[in-house]
Scaffold this motif. Structure first.
Motif, PDB file in Angstrom:
ATOM      1  N   TYR A  80       0.442  10.058  -3.725  1.00 41.57           N
ATOM      2  CA  TYR A  80       0.353   9.931  -2.262  1.00 41.57           C
ATOM      3  C   TYR A  80      -0.967   9.294  -1.855  1.00 41.57           C
ATOM      4  O   TYR A  80      -1.006   8.370  -1.027  1.00 41.57           O
ATOM      5  N   GLU A  81      -2.046   9.747  -2.442  1.00 40.56           N
ATOM      6  CA  GLU A  81      -3.374   9.254  -2.048  1.00 40.56           C
ATOM      7  C   GLU A  81      -3.553   7.775  -2.361  1.00 40.56           C
ATOM      8  O   GLU A  81      -4.113   7.023  -1.550  1.00 40.56           O
ATOM      9  N   VAL A  82      -3.065   7.323  -3.526  1.00 32.95           N
ATOM     10  CA  VAL A  82      -3.245   5.907  -3.874  1.00 32.95           C
ATOM     11  C   VAL A  82      -2.307   5.004  -3.073  1.00 32.95           C
ATOM     12  O   VAL A  82      -2.594   3.817  -2.865  1.00 32.95           O
ATOM     13  N   SER A  83      -1.195   5.561  -2.596  1.00 32.22           N
ATOM     14  CA  SER A  83      -0.226   4.739  -1.853  1.00 32.22           C
ATOM     15  C   SER A  83      -0.377   4.872  -0.338  1.00 32.22           C
ATOM     16  O   SER A  83       0.213   4.079   0.411  1.00 32.22           O
ATOM     17  N   LYS A  84      -1.142   5.841   0.130  1.00 31.06           N
ATOM     18  CA  LYS A  84      -1.239   6.117   1.571  1.00 31.06           C
ATOM     19  C   LYS A  84      -1.676   4.899   2.397  1.00 31.06           C
ATOM     20  O   LYS A  84      -1.078   4.624   3.450  1.00 31.06           O
ATOM     21  N   PRO A  85      -2.703   4.142   1.976  1.00 27.70           N
ATOM     22  CA  PRO A  85      -3.082   2.966   2.784  1.00 27.70           C
ATOM     23  C   PRO A  85      -1.945   1.964   2.955  1.00 27.70           C
ATOM     24  O   PRO A  85      -1.808   1.359   4.021  1.00 27.70           O
ATOM     25  N   TYR A  86      -1.135   1.797   1.928  1.00 27.68           N
ATOM     26  CA  TYR A  86       0.001   0.875   2.003  1.00 27.68           C
ATOM     27  C   TYR A  86       1.065   1.421   2.958  1.00 27.68           C
ATOM     28  O   TYR A  86       1.671   0.669   3.722  1.00 27.68           O
ATOM     29  N   LEU A  87       1.281   2.735   2.894  1.00 27.68           N
ATOM     30  CA  LEU A  87       2.264   3.365   3.777  1.00 27.68           C
ATOM     31  C   LEU A  87       1.826   3.265   5.234  1.00 27.68           C
ATOM     32  O   LEU A  87       2.633   2.951   6.119  1.00 27.68           O
ATOM     33  N   GLU A  88       0.554   3.502   5.492  1.00 19.79           N
ATOM     34  CA  GLU A  88       0.045   3.429   6.863  1.00 19.79           C
ATOM     35  C   GLU A  88       0.204   2.022   7.435  1.00 19.79           C
ATOM     36  O   GLU A  88       0.592   1.851   8.601  1.00 19.79           O
ATOM     37  N   LYS A  89      -0.081   1.008   6.619  1.00 18.26           N
ATOM     38  CA  LYS A  89       0.045  -0.373   7.090  1.00 18.26           C
ATOM     39  C   LYS A  89       1.504  -0.723   7.369  1.00 18.26           C
ATOM     40  O   LYS A  89       1.809  -1.408   8.348  1.00 18.26           O
ATOM     41  N   LYS A  90       2.393  -0.244   6.502  1.00 16.87           N
ATOM     42  CA  LYS A  90       3.816  -0.516   6.692  1.00 16.87           C
ATOM     43  C   LYS A  90       4.312   0.107   7.995  1.00 16.87           C
ATOM     44  O   LYS A  90       5.007  -0.533   8.791  1.00 16.87           O
ATOM     45  N   LEU A  91       3.931   1.340   8.241  1.00 19.90           N
ATOM     46  CA  LEU A  91       4.353   2.028   9.464  1.00 19.90           C
ATOM     47  C   LEU A  91       3.748   1.368  10.699  1.00 19.90           C
ATOM     48  O   LEU A  91       4.405   1.248  11.740  1.00 19.90           O
ATOM     49  N   GLU A  92       2.518   0.940  10.579  1.00 20.72           N
ATOM     50  CA  GLU A  92       1.847   0.290  11.711  1.00 20.72           C
ATOM     51  C   GLU A  92       2.604  -0.964  12.139  1.00 20.72           C
ATOM     52  O   GLU A  92       2.733  -1.234  13.338  1.00 20.72           O
ATOM     53  N   ARG A  93       3.124  -1.704  11.161  1.00 19.64           N
ATOM     54  CA  ARG A  93       3.898  -2.906  11.487  1.00 19.64           C
ATOM     55  C   ARG A  93       5.220  -2.549  12.172  1.00 19.64           C
ATOM     56  O   ARG A  93       5.829  -3.398  12.819  1.00 19.64           O
ATOM     57  N   GLN A  94       5.634  -1.310  12.033  1.00 17.36           N
ATOM     58  CA  GLN A  94       6.882  -0.857  12.657  1.00 17.36           C
ATOM     59  C   GLN A  94       6.616   0.002  13.896  1.00 17.36           C
ATOM     60  O   GLN A  94       7.474   0.757  14.329  1.00 17.36           O
ATOM     61  N   ARG A  95       5.401  -0.109  14.430  1.00 18.32           N
ATOM     62  CA  ARG A  95       5.012   0.577  15.668  1.00 18.32           C
ATOM     63  C   ARG A  95       4.994   2.099  15.519  1.00 18.32           C
ATOM     64  O   ARG A  95       5.328   2.839  16.433  1.00 18.32           O
ATOM     65  N   LEU A  96       4.594   2.535  14.329  1.00 18.39           N
ATOM     66  CA  LEU A  96       4.506   3.964  14.048  1.00 18.39           C
ATOM     67  C   LEU A  96       3.146   4.281  13.417  1.00 18.39           C
ATOM     68  O   LEU A  96       2.603   3.472  12.662  1.00 18.39           O
ATOM     69  N   LYS A  97       2.626   5.459  13.718  1.00 16.38           N
ATOM     70  CA  LYS A  97       1.368   5.900  13.125  1.00 16.38           C
ATOM     71  C   LYS A  97       1.625   7.165  12.306  1.00 16.38           C
ATOM     72  O   LYS A  97       2.160   8.148  12.813  1.00 16.38           O
ATOM     73  N   LEU A  98       1.231   7.136  11.031  1.00 15.79           N
ATOM     74  CA  LEU A  98       1.372   8.303  10.165  1.00 15.79           C
ATOM     75  C   LEU A  98       0.420   9.401  10.617  1.00 15.79           C
ATOM     76  O   LEU A  98      -0.774   9.162  10.802  1.00 15.79           O
ATOM     77  N   LEU A  99       0.948  10.607  10.797  1.00 18.36           N
ATOM     78  CA  LEU A  99       0.100  11.766  11.121  1.00 18.36           C
ATOM     79  C   LEU A  99      -0.146  12.618   9.886  1.00 18.36           C
ATOM     80  O   LEU A  99      -1.291  12.965   9.591  1.00 18.36           O
ATOM     81  N   TYR A 100       0.923  12.975   9.173  1.00 12.97           N
ATOM     82  CA  TYR A 100       0.725  13.694   7.912  1.00 12.97           C
ATOM     83  C   TYR A 100       1.973  13.597   7.045  1.00 12.97           C
ATOM     84  O   TYR A 100       3.047  13.215   7.519  1.00 12.97           O
ATOM     85  N   SER A 101       1.818  13.941   5.771  1.00 15.03           N
ATOM     86  CA  SER A 101       2.930  13.900   4.829  1.00 15.03           C
ATOM     87  C   SER A 101       2.794  15.053   3.848  1.00 15.03           C
ATOM     88  O   SER A 101       1.712  15.269   3.287  1.00 15.03           O
ATOM     89  N   ILE A 102       3.865  15.801   3.665  1.00  9.36           N
ATOM     90  CA  ILE A 102       3.843  16.913   2.710  1.00  9.36           C
ATOM     91  C   ILE A 102       5.097  16.869   1.845  1.00  9.36           C
ATOM     92  O   ILE A 102       6.128  16.334   2.249  1.00  9.36           O
ATOM     93  N   PRO A 103       5.017  17.443   0.631  1.00 12.95           N
ATOM     94  CA  PRO A 103       6.127  17.320  -0.310  1.00 12.95           C
ATOM     95  C   PRO A 103       7.160  18.431  -0.184  1.00 12.95           C
ATOM     96  O   PRO A 103       6.949  19.441   0.498  1.00 12.95           O
ATOM     97  N   TRP A 104       8.254  18.211  -0.856  1.00  6.75           N
ATOM     98  CA  TRP A 104       9.207  19.258  -1.182  1.00  6.75           C
ATOM     99  C   TRP A 104       8.838  19.790  -2.566  1.00  6.75           C
ATOM    100  O   TRP A 104       8.059  19.160  -3.287  1.00  6.75           O
TER     101      TRP A 104
END
Length: 332
Positions: free
Chosen positions: A127-151
């Motif tokens: 999660y930590e190594v991929s988080k910057p990529y996920l945040e950028k992807k969501l930003e392009r889709q007009r979304l802001k990541l607040l938090y992420s937790i696992p199952w």
């Protein structure tokens, strides 16, 4: 002055005072916002419990300026539509299983690549190594990541004991994201799209006969009513994400943004810790209700490991340069 004119003047004064109070109160009421938050899971699920505490923390931290109404178990918007609902302004924020959108972009399927990250520590690193990529992807889709937790780690539910992956051939396999669909295909099973809320009915009517999911979903759906065996394969730890509309976010002042960010960080830390603690309890609940909770045989592990290697290679190729960078950082 007559009694009538006195009463008239007094009434006018009271009306003016009340109007003045109303004017004074108006800016306060206008500042307060009520946000709708659709989520996919029941109130007993730890994800929903975490969301509700997050909503309370936001309310407290913002002095009641932001009040979040949580609509659990798909009651406002069904799971497949939650992301679009936030993007379109139907809801201000929401929670989804990230891998449900893996067909849209490989990045969303990373956490469900089987046998890549198989415990909480390795999942957190991924999660930590991929988080910057996920945040950028969501930003392009007009979304802001607040938090992420696992199952919890994913395991295999079947009606009777099996010895290898070959025993899954022809079985109707519950698929809830592209990764589980691909696992079914590679195992020779028949993938069938079923949401968590429909699991019990699907097994009861024979629509599905096997699935890979967490012990949490097993407990939520009372899996002991329709299957007897759970293999603790620890295949992967899928994650949920909570996001807010960037349009809504940009409309907030810096102090409110900071308060929500801090509440989200608390929710994320709590969610990771609580799910790790709860995993053993969930497995025990399955046992206490008559299910066999078994480790996979060597042959079953080897079969799933081969599927995992195939899917890791497929994911890296599909994700391109970003995928290669993420996997390289994860393996350091």
């Amino acid at each position: 002055m007559t009694a009538i004119s006195l009463r008239s003047r007094l009434a006018s004064s009271l009306w003016a005072a009340a109007f003045g109070v109303g004017l004074a109160a108006t800016p306060v009421a206008a500042v307060a916002e009520t946000w709708d938050m659709p989520t996919p899971y029941p109130d007993t699920n730890l994800h929903t419990i975490t969301v509700r505490q997050f909503a309370e923390d936001v309310k407290t931290a913002t002095g009641g300026k932001i009040q979040i109404t949580v609509h659990s178990n798909g009651s406002l918007v069904k799971h497949p539509e939650i992301k679009r609902a936030v993007q379109s302004g139907q809801a201000q924020l929401g929670e989804v299983l990230i891998s449900s959108w893996a067909n849209e972009d490989p990045l969303y399927g990373l956490d469900s690549v089987p046998f890549l990250a198989t415990d909480f520590a390795s999942s957190k690193k991924l999660y930590e190594v991929s988080k910057p990529y996920l945040e950028k992807k969501l930003e392009r889709q007009r979304l802001k990541l607040l938090y992420s937790i696992p199952w919890p780690p994913q395991g295999l539910y079947v009606k009777q004991e099996i010895g290898s992956v070959d025993d899954l051939k022809g079985q109707k396999f519950r698929a809830y994201n592209p990764a589980t669909t691909r696992i079914a295909e590679l195992a020779g099973a028949v993938p069938t799209k079923i949401e968590a809320a429909e699991v019990a009915q699907a097994f009861g009517t024979g629509i599905v006969t096997a699935m890979i999911t967490s012990a949490a979903t097993g407990v939520d759906s009372k899996a002991w009513d329709f299957v007897k065996v759970y293999y603790d394969t620890q295949a992967w730890l899928p994650r949920n994400m909570v996001f807010v509309s960037t349009e809504v976010w940009k409309g907030l002042d810096a102090g409110t943004q900071k308060a929500i960010t801090e509440a989200a960080a608390k929710a994320e830390a709590t969610g990771w810790a609580e799910w790790e603690k709860k995993t053993a309890e969930l497995n025990k609940t399955l046992v206490d209700n008559g299910m066999k909770v078994l480790p996979p045989s060597d042959k079953l592990k080897q079969g799933f490991a081969a599927i995992g290697k195939t899917m890791t290679d497929e994911w890296t190729k599909a994700a391109g340069a970003d995928g290669e960078a993420i996997i390289a950082a994860f393996k350091k």
